[in-house]
Scaffold this motif. Sequence first.
Motif, PDB file in Angstrom:
ATOM      1  N   LEU A   1       0.833  -1.202   0.000  1.00 14.09           N
ATOM      2  CA  LEU A   1       0.000   0.000   0.000  1.00 14.09           C
ATOM      3  C   LEU A   1       0.872   1.260   0.000  1.00 14.09           C
ATOM      4  CD1 LEU A   1      -2.775  -1.154   2.517  1.00 14.09           C
ATOM      5  CD2 LEU A   1      -3.069  -0.765   0.070  1.00 14.09           C
TER       6      LEU A   1
ATOM      7  N   GLU B   1       3.870   5.966  -5.517  1.00 15.61           N
ATOM      8  CA  GLU B   1       3.740   6.156  -6.956  1.00 15.61           C
ATOM      9  C   GLU B   1       3.018   7.468  -7.272  1.00 15.61           C
ATOM     10  OE1 GLU B   1       2.177   3.415 -10.329  1.00 15.61           O
ATOM     11  OE2 GLU B   1       2.080   2.310  -8.445  1.00 15.61           O
ATOM     12  N   ILE B   2       2.173   7.898  -6.342  1.00 21.32           N
ATOM     13  CA  ILE B   2       1.323   9.064  -6.590  1.00 21.32           C
ATOM     14  C   ILE B   2       1.854  10.318  -5.920  1.00 21.32           C
ATOM     15  CG2 ILE B   2      -0.942  10.033  -5.966  1.00 21.32           C
ATOM     16  CD1 ILE B   2      -2.129   7.335  -6.761  1.00 21.32           C
ATOM     17  N   ASN B   3       2.289  10.190  -4.662  1.00 24.83           N
ATOM     18  CA  ASN B   3       2.677  11.389  -3.927  1.00 24.83           C
ATOM     19  C   ASN B   3       3.605  11.003  -2.777  1.00 24.83           C
ATOM     20  OD1 ASN B   3       2.866  13.759  -2.485  1.00 24.83           O
ATOM     21  ND2 ASN B   3       0.674  14.219  -2.554  1.00 24.83           N
TER      22      ASN B   3
ATOM     23  N   ALA C   1       2.469  12.575   0.618  1.00 18.79           N
ATOM     24  CA  ALA C   1       1.040  12.473   0.917  1.00 18.79           C
ATOM     25  C   ALA C   1       0.804  12.814   2.383  1.00 18.79           C
ATOM     26  CB  ALA C   1       0.539  11.057   0.622  1.00 18.79           C
ATOM     27  N   SER C   2      -0.350  13.400   2.676  1.00 19.16           N
ATOM     28  CA  SER C   2      -0.665  13.741   4.056  1.00 19.16           C
ATOM     29  C   SER C   2      -0.786  12.468   4.885  1.00 19.16           C
ATOM     30  CB  SER C   2      -1.979  14.512   4.118  1.00 19.16           C
ATOM     31  OG  SER C   2      -3.042  13.661   3.765  1.00 19.16           O
TER      32      SER C   2
ATOM     33  N   GLU D   1      -4.396  10.908   4.896  1.00 21.70           N
ATOM     34  CA  GLU D   1      -4.789  10.012   3.800  1.00 21.70           C
ATOM     35  C   GLU D   1      -3.992   8.715   3.846  1.00 21.70           C
ATOM     36  OE1 GLU D   1      -7.422  10.549   2.268  1.00 21.70           O
ATOM     37  OE2 GLU D   1      -7.717  12.633   2.839  1.00 21.70           O
TER      38      GLU D   1
ATOM     39  N   VAL E   1      -5.871   6.483   6.059  1.00 20.27           N
ATOM     40  CA  VAL E   1      -7.046   5.911   5.388  1.00 20.27           C
ATOM     41  C   VAL E   1      -6.599   4.725   4.533  1.00 20.27           C
ATOM     42  CG1 VAL E   1      -8.875   6.342   3.696  1.00 20.27           C
ATOM     43  CG2 VAL E   1      -8.297   8.111   5.375  1.00 20.27           C
ATOM     44  N   LEU E   2      -5.482   4.944   3.822  1.00 22.98           N
ATOM     45  CA  LEU E   2      -4.970   3.895   2.939  1.00 22.98           C
ATOM     46  C   LEU E   2      -4.522   2.666   3.733  1.00 22.98           C
ATOM     47  CD1 LEU E   2      -4.088   3.257  -0.045  1.00 22.98           C
ATOM     48  CD2 LEU E   2      -1.820   4.030   0.616  1.00 22.98           C
TER      49      LEU E   2
ATOM     50  N   SER F   1      -6.777   0.034   5.492  1.00 20.76           N
ATOM     51  CA  SER F   1      -7.474  -0.976   4.683  1.00 20.76           C
ATOM     52  C   SER F   1      -6.774  -2.328   4.790  1.00 20.76           C
ATOM     53  CB  SER F   1      -7.564  -0.525   3.226  1.00 20.76           C
ATOM     54  OG  SER F   1      -6.291  -0.542   2.623  1.00 20.76           O
TER      55      SER F   1
ATOM     56  N   ALA G   1      -1.972   4.799 -11.390  1.00 20.85           N
ATOM     57  CA  ALA G   1      -1.541   6.132 -10.952  1.00 20.85           C
ATOM     58  C   ALA G   1      -1.781   7.181 -12.038  1.00 20.85           C
ATOM     59  CB  ALA G   1      -0.065   6.095 -10.557  1.00 20.85           C
TER      60      ALA G   1
ATOM     61  N   ILE H   1      -5.398   7.984 -12.247  1.00 21.22           N
ATOM     62  CA  ILE H   1      -5.814   8.718 -11.052  1.00 21.22           C
ATOM     63  C   ILE H   1      -5.490  10.206 -11.215  1.00 21.22           C
ATOM     64  CG2 ILE H   1      -5.243   9.080  -8.599  1.00 21.22           C
ATOM     65  CD1 ILE H   1      -5.155   6.019  -8.323  1.00 21.22           C
ATOM     66  N   PHE H   2      -4.327  10.508 -11.792  1.00 18.57           N
ATOM     67  CA  PHE H   2      -3.990  11.925 -12.019  1.00 18.57           C
ATOM     68  C   PHE H   2      -4.899  12.545 -13.086  1.00 18.57           C
ATOM     69  CE2 PHE H   2      -0.037  11.229  -9.645  1.00 18.57           C
ATOM     70  CZ  PHE H   2      -0.050  12.390  -8.884  1.00 18.57           C
TER      71      PHE H   2
ATOM     72  N   GLN I   1     -10.495   0.527  -7.449  1.00 15.22           N
ATOM     73  CA  GLN I   1      -9.658   0.519  -8.655  1.00 15.22           C
ATOM     74  C   GLN I   1      -9.913  -0.716  -9.503  1.00 15.22           C
ATOM     75  OE1 GLN I   1      -5.689   0.950  -6.615  1.00 15.22           O
ATOM     76  NE2 GLN I   1      -5.369   2.248  -8.405  1.00 15.22           N
TER      77      GLN I   1
ATOM     78  N   ILE J   1      -9.107   2.258  -0.436  1.00 16.56           N
ATOM     79  CA  ILE J   1      -7.812   2.449  -1.082  1.00 16.56           C
ATOM     80  C   ILE J   1      -7.914   3.531  -2.157  1.00 16.56           C
ATOM     81  CG2 ILE J   1      -6.111   1.323  -2.587  1.00 16.56           C
ATOM     82  CD1 ILE J   1      -6.708  -1.280  -0.943  1.00 16.56           C
TER      83      ILE J   1
ATOM     84  N   ALA K   1      -8.210   7.200  -0.850  1.00 11.21           N
ATOM     85  CA  ALA K   1      -6.939   7.696  -0.289  1.00 11.21           C
ATOM     86  C   ALA K   1      -5.988   8.074  -1.422  1.00 11.21           C
ATOM     87  CB  ALA K   1      -6.315   6.637   0.621  1.00 11.21           C
ATOM     88  N   LEU K   2      -5.867   7.195  -2.423  1.00 12.66           N
ATOM     89  CA  LEU K   2      -4.930   7.462  -3.516  1.00 12.66           C
ATOM     90  C   LEU K   2      -5.359   8.688  -4.315  1.00 12.66           C
ATOM     91  CD1 LEU K   2      -4.232   3.818  -4.772  1.00 12.66           C
ATOM     92  CD2 LEU K   2      -2.778   5.235  -3.317  1.00 12.66           C
TER      93      LEU K   2
ATOM     94  N   SER L   1      -7.114  11.204  -3.266  1.00  8.49           N
ATOM     95  CA  SER L   1      -6.875  12.394  -2.440  1.00  8.49           C
ATOM     96  C   SER L   1      -5.396  12.778  -2.465  1.00  8.49           C
ATOM     97  CB  SER L   1      -7.319  12.137  -0.998  1.00  8.49           C
ATOM     98  OG  SER L   1      -8.698  11.877  -0.956  1.00  8.49           O
ATOM     99  N   MET L   2      -4.528  11.761  -2.409  1.00  8.39           N
ATOM    100  CA  MET L   2      -3.092  12.040  -2.452  1.00  8.39           C
ATOM    101  C   MET L   2      -2.697  12.711  -3.779  1.00  8.39           C
ATOM    102  SD  MET L   2      -1.636   8.509  -0.796  1.00  8.39           S
ATOM    103  CE  MET L   2      -2.064   8.032   0.891  1.00  8.39           C
TER     104      MET L   2
ATOM    105  N   GLU M   1      -3.792  16.276  -3.522  1.00  7.03           N
ATOM    106  CA  GLU M   1      -2.816  16.980  -2.668  1.00  7.03           C
ATOM    107  C   GLU M   1      -1.578  17.337  -3.482  1.00  7.03           C
ATOM    108  OE1 GLU M   1      -1.949  14.257   0.496  1.00  7.03           O
ATOM    109  OE2 GLU M   1      -3.710  14.774   1.682  1.00  7.03           O
ATOM    110  N   LYS M   2      -1.132  16.388  -4.283  1.00  3.27           N
ATOM    111  CA  LYS M   2       0.068  16.588  -5.106  1.00  3.27           C
ATOM    112  C   LYS M   2      -0.135  17.764  -6.072  1.00  3.27           C
ATOM    113  CE  LYS M   2       3.987  14.995  -7.097  1.00  3.27           C
ATOM    114  NZ  LYS M   2       5.259  14.774  -6.412  1.00  3.27           N
TER     115      LYS M   2
END
Lengths: 404, 404
Positions: free
Chosen positions: A50, A56-58, A61-62, A65, A68-69, A72, B16, B19-20, B43, B76, B79-80, B82-83, B86-87
């Motif tokens: 996870l 991969e995304i950020n 990240a906060s 979040e 939350v991830l 799971s 990813a 998601i962006f 996902q 999942i 969260a992703l 949202s990240m 955020e980014k």
Amino acid sequence: MSLIVQKFGGTSVANAKLIFNVANIITRAYQEGNDVVVIVSAQGDMTDELIGKANEINLNASKREMDVLLSSGEQISIALLSMAIEKLGFPVVSLLGWQAGVMTSSTYGSAMITRIDPGRIKKELDKKNIVIVAGFQGLSQYYDVTTLGRGGSDTSAVGIAVALSADLCQIYTDVEGVYTADPRFVKDARKLDSISYDEMLELATLGAQVLNNRSVEIAKKHHVELEVLSSFVDVPGTIVKEVANMEKILISGVAKDSNVAKISIVGIPDTQGWAFRIFSKLSARDINVDTILQSAACNGKRDIFFTIREDRLDDALEALSKYCESIKGAKLTYDKDVSKVSIVGAGMQTHSGIAAKMFEALFAAHIDIQMIATSEIKVSVIVSKEDTDEAVRTVHNAFFATMD
Amino acid sequence: MSLIVQKFGGTSVANAKLIFNVANIITRAYQEGNDVVVIVSAQGDMTDELIGKANEINLNASKREMDVLLSSGEQISIALLSMAIEKLGFPVVSLLGWQAGVMTSSTYGSAMITRIDPGRIKKELDKKNIVIVAGFQGLSQYYDVTTLGRGGSDTSAVGIAVALSADLCQIYTDVEGVYTADPRFVKDARKLDSISYDEMLELATLGAQVLNNRSVEIAKKHHVELEVLSSFVDVPGTIVKEVANMEKILISGVAKDSNVAKISIVGIPDTQGWAFRIFSKLSARDINVDTILQSAACNGKRDIFFTIREDRLDDALEALSKYCESIKGAKLTYDKDVSKVSIVGAGMQTHSGIAAKMFEALFAAHIDIQMIATSEIKVSVIVSKEDTDEAVRTVHNAFFATMD
């Protein structure tokens, strides 16, 4: 009939076969007439998987979040474990952290349990259900999901055991109990039948991490008896309680910690407040200072040596370099090539000569002692990294080889 | 400034990069000055992956635990997503179904939304946060996690749009809107600018499943305007509303449904109550009967033909075989080799000759019509499976080729 809380870590539920192994342990305790509440972690590498998805995304990240991830992960394992218990024909219900009443602070990623309202768990026990609770997670006062940080499932387990006034809290893991030294390196290492909370705390701090420290502190405070035992081998484990059986054993174990770095600052003018300045700069960055050695004043100057966790070294050097540059003549150096080897035992309190015996053994083995620190139930020495394993064996031998 | 609810399905957030892509769509709407609430599914293949994990352990797992397991999928993805937001530098907060106030019945696996308390969502919107809500899940009155069943994220989105009195509910998907026929099979198929709720309902029922049916029903009841559009191609989609622009268009679309089987019972004595007996046996098993054709009495006997979903055929035959055996002379047969082709359009209500034009086109193409059913805004015919695609093309051509 007793109320037993059992906790299983991620390696114990890594796949379907292991999940059934755990389900068998749980249902056996239930069949013996006990009320059983189980705390379970995320499966094997799930947490890392996870985190990989998040990275991969950020990368920044906060933490909210992230919680939350990551939460799971336990959600998946409580559901799968419950399904296995259903398959074995037993009544079971899974509960997420917030359903189990685990309330925490709002420090996402490393929340502290503030209180546990066990109402729902008790209701399910009254219905004769086995209760499977997601470890590592809770709910903040703002109704947000939080995680307790790595190792937090132990804390969940002990916290829930306290809230339920459980008779026993069993921490199942991949080792058979608490040993006098790491059995991977010391072949004569023995499993202890019992150990006191204080000794367990010292051992955990010293890197013999069988139990999360906060969980031992909570257990000690609320007098919950813990048992550390293996989910893979069906033998009794080690009981952690107020007073262990200390008659024969002076020291409970020998531990090593390789996550150590030594920092030296030499040539500090001997004025008031310099120690405060150094350590406040470190504590501002949440860096714990461990063993400290300071020289007597000489020509109006002092030297100081201390150890910190090696993984905080860069941070510490950054915090200190400006300060040291500002002091004429002061010099900041560091050494990553050190480890800490410690003996722990409540027996020390009443037996003299323990530390001397340890030093003598190390001297005889030509192992150089760089620094020494002692507490009521612990003696630690800083040695070079290459000497670590030999030091552990030597010290273990000095105390345990003569005990037969 | 408007309040927009956006919903993204699992294919839209499968990795990813996607998601962006979704994060860009969301933040664009936010930058235009709108309040934005987003409902997102698990996902890509996550749900199937989780079901696979469950099946490895227990093929008959309880629906309660299945819901605990499956709801981790949306956890999942919120969260992703949202990240990612955020980014991109925007304020965002993710909410699980229960945090978003989605209350449901206790029918695990296919729960109905009973009410939505949007308090938390509104609070987050007041803080100028983009709000990302886990679709497909809610909370029962017993504080258990429930799922709304597959396609339920559409229902979550429309339900939340209703609770917030949103100005628009956008359903992002992998098609660009609602078409006059399936564009994969009919090359002249056109995207509709708008369509009425009723037509959309008929199309959904008929297997042109762009939107989940319950979500359209809720939107119709509460007058929430829907837009079906693509998350991959930036063009306007199809608006679903009370009255579509019907001036030029008599029928909105041609749909096919291959999940159809025909059951025949011939030689039933013509006494009262036989139809009731047949259909009550089916409804006891929750099998919906669709098109029904019944012969006039002949020699004191009747024949009846009807269609059901093909995937319920075994169930239906089991329900009926005993009853048919008990009736002397009655014979039960079935045919899986059939499909349903339908035209849908509110324009039918005011224009005669629509059905005739459809039958004529099929006759000219030598396609045999086995059964016919009509409603105010729909004409359906049962044809053999091999004729299906040709029938759709033929009918589509008859109505749309002349419209330019």
